[in-house]
Design a protein around this motif. Structure first.
Motif, PDB file in Angstrom:
ATOM      1  N   GLN A  60     -26.128  53.312  24.427  1.00  0.00           N
ATOM      2  CA  GLN A  60     -25.607  52.372  23.446  1.00  0.00           C
ATOM      3  C   GLN A  60     -26.729  51.514  22.885  1.00  0.00           C
ATOM      4  O   GLN A  60     -27.540  50.964  23.625  1.00  0.00           O
ATOM      5  CB  GLN A  60     -24.549  51.485  24.086  1.00  0.00           C
ATOM      6  CG  GLN A  60     -23.941  50.497  23.125  1.00  0.00           C
ATOM      7  CD  GLN A  60     -22.845  49.694  23.757  1.00  0.00           C
ATOM      8  OE1 GLN A  60     -22.364  50.027  24.817  1.00  0.00           O
ATOM      9  NE2 GLN A  60     -22.445  48.643  23.102  1.00  0.00           N
ATOM     10  N   ASN A  99     -20.532  46.429  21.033  1.00  0.00           N
ATOM     11  CA  ASN A  99     -19.349  47.056  21.616  1.00  0.00           C
ATOM     12  C   ASN A  99     -18.201  46.980  20.629  1.00  0.00           C
ATOM     13  O   ASN A  99     -18.006  45.971  19.970  1.00  0.00           O
ATOM     14  CB  ASN A  99     -18.945  46.354  22.909  1.00  0.00           C
ATOM     15  CG  ASN A  99     -19.944  46.588  24.005  1.00  0.00           C
ATOM     16  OD1 ASN A  99     -20.542  47.642  24.084  1.00  0.00           O
ATOM     17  ND2 ASN A  99     -20.128  45.593  24.850  1.00  0.00           N
ATOM     18  N   ASN A 150     -14.920  47.596  21.644  1.00  0.00           N
ATOM     19  CA  ASN A 150     -13.664  47.198  22.276  1.00  0.00           C
ATOM     20  C   ASN A 150     -13.926  46.237  23.428  1.00  0.00           C
ATOM     21  O   ASN A 150     -15.018  46.177  23.979  1.00  0.00           O
ATOM     22  CB  ASN A 150     -12.835  48.409  22.721  1.00  0.00           C
ATOM     23  CG  ASN A 150     -13.475  49.188  23.847  1.00  0.00           C
ATOM     24  OD1 ASN A 150     -14.095  48.611  24.732  1.00  0.00           O
ATOM     25  ND2 ASN A 150     -13.313  50.489  23.830  1.00  0.00           N
ATOM     26  N   LYS A 205     -14.985  47.674  27.097  1.00  0.00           N
ATOM     27  CA  LYS A 205     -16.405  48.031  27.239  1.00  0.00           C
ATOM     28  C   LYS A 205     -17.257  46.769  27.380  1.00  0.00           C
ATOM     29  O   LYS A 205     -18.194  46.727  28.184  1.00  0.00           O
ATOM     30  CB  LYS A 205     -16.844  48.862  26.030  1.00  0.00           C
ATOM     31  CG  LYS A 205     -18.249  49.342  26.082  1.00  0.00           C
ATOM     32  CD  LYS A 205     -18.431  50.441  27.074  1.00  0.00           C
ATOM     33  CE  LYS A 205     -19.836  51.008  26.938  1.00  0.00           C
ATOM     34  NZ  LYS A 205     -20.193  51.866  28.020  1.00  0.00           N
ATOM     35  N   SER A 206     -16.929  45.734  26.620  1.00  0.00           N
ATOM     36  CA  SER A 206     -17.663  44.465  26.725  1.00  0.00           C
ATOM     37  C   SER A 206     -17.507  43.846  28.104  1.00  0.00           C
ATOM     38  O   SER A 206     -18.476  43.359  28.690  1.00  0.00           O
ATOM     39  CB  SER A 206     -17.165  43.474  25.672  1.00  0.00           C
ATOM     40  OG  SER A 206     -17.404  43.941  24.386  1.00  0.00           O
ATOM     41  N   ASN A 239     -19.560  45.786  30.650  1.00  0.00           N
ATOM     42  CA  ASN A 239     -20.990  45.472  30.545  1.00  0.00           C
ATOM     43  C   ASN A 239     -21.308  44.093  31.119  1.00  0.00           C
ATOM     44  O   ASN A 239     -22.360  43.898  31.746  1.00  0.00           O
ATOM     45  CB  ASN A 239     -21.451  45.571  29.097  1.00  0.00           C
ATOM     46  CG  ASN A 239     -21.528  46.998  28.618  1.00  0.00           C
ATOM     47  OD1 ASN A 239     -21.665  47.930  29.402  1.00  0.00           O
ATOM     48  ND2 ASN A 239     -21.418  47.184  27.322  1.00  0.00           N
TER      49      ASN A 239
END
Length: 182
Positions: A45, A49, A51, A54-55, A58
């Motif tokens: 990546q 992000n 969505n 996913k954030s 992370n």
């Protein structure tokens, strides 16, 4: 003329189908360009992000990386657990817990910021010495020291009357605190 009308009627569905195909192609190319924007040739990546899940993943991964890589962060978290156990044992009230949480997270937050600053400086200077890089790292470490000092002052002010009462040491302040508790 009648044959021209028939030709135009026959061409309309073809034109609509062609137009729809063009729209589909533009949507597909837009999706491909978005995929290319957020990932490099190895699939890693590189963009924002798209969505929340996913954030969140992370962010949690970042917390664990700091815990794994930074010895001082592990110390701060271990100390926070000791403070949590001590506060539960001594029966801190709600306002005391508020100050304890502020103090503990102030030190942990300082360590997070220090880790970020050191990583960015290391990335910028690429294993070469630069006096400003050393200054920034020293100031960042000093910030952690100040936040830990503030944490210690807060914890001392909160825990001191409870600990003295626990060990039987009587002062006006400790008696006042324990009269408030009932």
């Amino acid at each position: 003329m009648a044959s021209d009308a028939k030709k135009s009627d026959n061409n309309q569905p073809d034109e609509l189908a062609t137009f729809q195909e063009e729209i589909d192609r533009s949507k597909n190319s837009q999706k491909q360009s978005e995929r290319q924007e957020i990932s490099d040739e190895h699939g890693r990546q590189t963009g924002r992000n798209r969505n929340f899940g996913k954030s969140l993943f992370n962010a949690i991964k970042g917390i664990f990386l700091v815990l794994i890589r930074e010895r001082n962060m592990r110390f701060h978290v271990g100390f926070a657990l000791v403070v949590l156990i001590g506060g539960l044992y001594l029966g801190l009230n709600r306002s005391e817990w508020l100050w304890v949480v502020i103090g503990v997270f102030l030190a942990i937050y300082g360590e997070f910021v220090n880790t970020v600053v050191e990583a960015v400086i290391d990335l910028m200077v690429d294993k070469r010495y630069h006096p400003l890089a050393g200054l920034v790292k020293d100031v960042s470490a000093g910030m952690v020291l100040v936040s830990v000092a503030a944490e210690m002052i807060i914890l001392f002010l909160i825990f001191q009357p409870h600990l003295w009462h626990f060990f039987g040491i009587q002062t006006d302040f400790s008696r006042f605190i324990h009269r408030l508790k009932g």
